[in-house]
Design a protein around this motif. Structure first.
Motif, PDB file in Angstrom:
ATOM      1  N   TYR A  28       0.838  -1.196   0.000  1.00  0.00           N
ATOM      2  CA  TYR A  28       0.000   0.000   0.000  1.00  0.00           C
ATOM      3  C   TYR A  28       0.882   1.258   0.000  1.00  0.00           C
ATOM      4  O   TYR A  28       1.872   1.333   0.726  1.00  0.00           O
ATOM      5  N   GLY A  29       0.530   2.237  -0.823  1.00  0.00           N
ATOM      6  CA  GLY A  29       1.279   3.490  -0.883  1.00  0.00           C
ATOM      7  C   GLY A  29       2.531   3.426  -1.741  1.00  0.00           C
ATOM      8  O   GLY A  29       3.315   4.363  -1.766  1.00  0.00           O
ATOM      9  N   HIS A  30       2.731   2.299  -2.427  1.00  0.00           N
ATOM     10  CA  HIS A  30       3.893   2.122  -3.295  1.00  0.00           C
ATOM     11  C   HIS A  30       3.425   1.824  -4.712  1.00  0.00           C
ATOM     12  O   HIS A  30       2.311   1.347  -4.931  1.00  0.00           O
ATOM     13  N   LYS A  31       4.324   2.078  -5.662  1.00  0.00           N
ATOM     14  CA  LYS A  31       4.030   1.788  -7.060  1.00  0.00           C
ATOM     15  C   LYS A  31       4.032   0.282  -7.306  1.00  0.00           C
ATOM     16  O   LYS A  31       3.173  -0.248  -7.998  1.00  0.00           O
ATOM     17  N   LYS A  32       5.055  -0.393  -6.748  1.00  0.00           N
ATOM     18  CA  LYS A  32       5.153  -1.854  -6.798  1.00  0.00           C
ATOM     19  C   LYS A  32       5.420  -2.329  -5.371  1.00  0.00           C
ATOM     20  O   LYS A  32       4.998  -1.673  -4.432  1.00  0.00           O
ATOM     21  N   ALA A  33       6.141  -3.451  -5.204  1.00  0.00           N
ATOM     22  CA  ALA A  33       6.406  -3.956  -3.864  1.00  0.00           C
ATOM     23  C   ALA A  33       7.376  -3.041  -3.107  1.00  0.00           C
ATOM     24  O   ALA A  33       7.169  -2.735  -1.943  1.00  0.00           O
ATOM     25  N   ARG A  34       8.430  -2.584  -3.784  1.00  0.00           N
ATOM     26  CA  ARG A  34       9.445  -1.755  -3.132  1.00  0.00           C
ATOM     27  C   ARG A  34       9.486  -0.342  -3.685  1.00  0.00           C
ATOM     28  O   ARG A  34       9.857   0.591  -2.986  1.00  0.00           O
ATOM     29  N   PHE A  91       6.432   6.125  -5.044  1.00  0.00           N
ATOM     30  CA  PHE A  91       6.158   7.255  -5.915  1.00  0.00           C
ATOM     31  C   PHE A  91       7.232   8.310  -5.671  1.00  0.00           C
ATOM     32  O   PHE A  91       7.866   8.332  -4.616  1.00  0.00           O
ATOM     33  N   GLN A  92       7.449   9.223  -6.633  1.00  0.00           N
ATOM     34  CA  GLN A  92       8.473  10.235  -6.501  1.00  0.00           C
ATOM     35  C   GLN A  92       8.153  11.134  -5.313  1.00  0.00           C
ATOM     36  O   GLN A  92       7.039  11.623  -5.174  1.00  0.00           O
ATOM     37  N   PHE A  93       9.170  11.352  -4.468  1.00  0.00           N
ATOM     38  CA  PHE A  93       9.000  12.176  -3.263  1.00  0.00           C
ATOM     39  C   PHE A  93       9.194  13.640  -3.601  1.00  0.00           C
ATOM     40  O   PHE A  93      10.121  14.020  -4.288  1.00  0.00           O
ATOM     41  N   SER A  94       8.282  14.478  -3.110  1.00  0.00           N
ATOM     42  CA  SER A  94       8.409  15.910  -3.303  1.00  0.00           C
ATOM     43  C   SER A  94       8.236  16.573  -1.934  1.00  0.00           C
ATOM     44  O   SER A  94       7.199  16.440  -1.298  1.00  0.00           O
TER      45      SER A  94
END
Length: 129
Positions: A115-121, A124-127
């Motif tokens: 949850y909260g990730h694009k894949k397992a690890r 998303f890009q941090f800003s």
């Protein structure tokens, strides 16, 4: 008619139900020949490893139903299934197959998405702002 020995092999998400019997070394995978189903020579080599080790290459007819996964995982599952069927046929082959590492199921699977990730690890890009 000679006796049929069965074995089930698994790798990643692939499952192979294998039946072996004495014959001329024919492969039938999902109704197709080995070269037709697995076109890469490296996969053919993986599949033949337990047969070469136990000196049964060209002496057994192998029929298999394979489901799930990609070609590489299916080849690994088929090798595992052939190994298990060989053990059902002749339990004295166990030490040599065990030493080669063919009896152990390769349990590496894709990690599930978090949850909260694009894949397992991957995130998303941090800003910051």
């Amino acid at each position: 008619m000679s006796e049929i020995f069965r074995g089930t092999g698994r790798r990643k998400t692939s499952t192979a139900r294998v039946a072996i019997q004495e014959g001329t070394g024919q492969f039938l995978i999902n109704g197709r020949s080995l070269d037709e189903y697995f076109s890469r020579t490296s996969l053919n080599m993986i599949i033949h490893q337990p047969l070469e080790l136990t000196e049964h290459k060209g002496k057994l007819d192998i029929t298999a139903n394979i489901k799930g996964g990609g070609k590489s995982g299916q080849a690994g599952a088929l090798r595992h299934g052939i190994t298990r069927a060989l053990l059902n046929m002749d339990p004295s082959l166990r030490p040599s197959l065990k030493k080669a590492g063919f009896i152990t199921r390769d349990s590496r699977m894709k990690e599930s998405k978090h949850y909260g990730h694009k894949k397992a690890r991957k995130s998303f890009q941090f800003s910051k702002r």
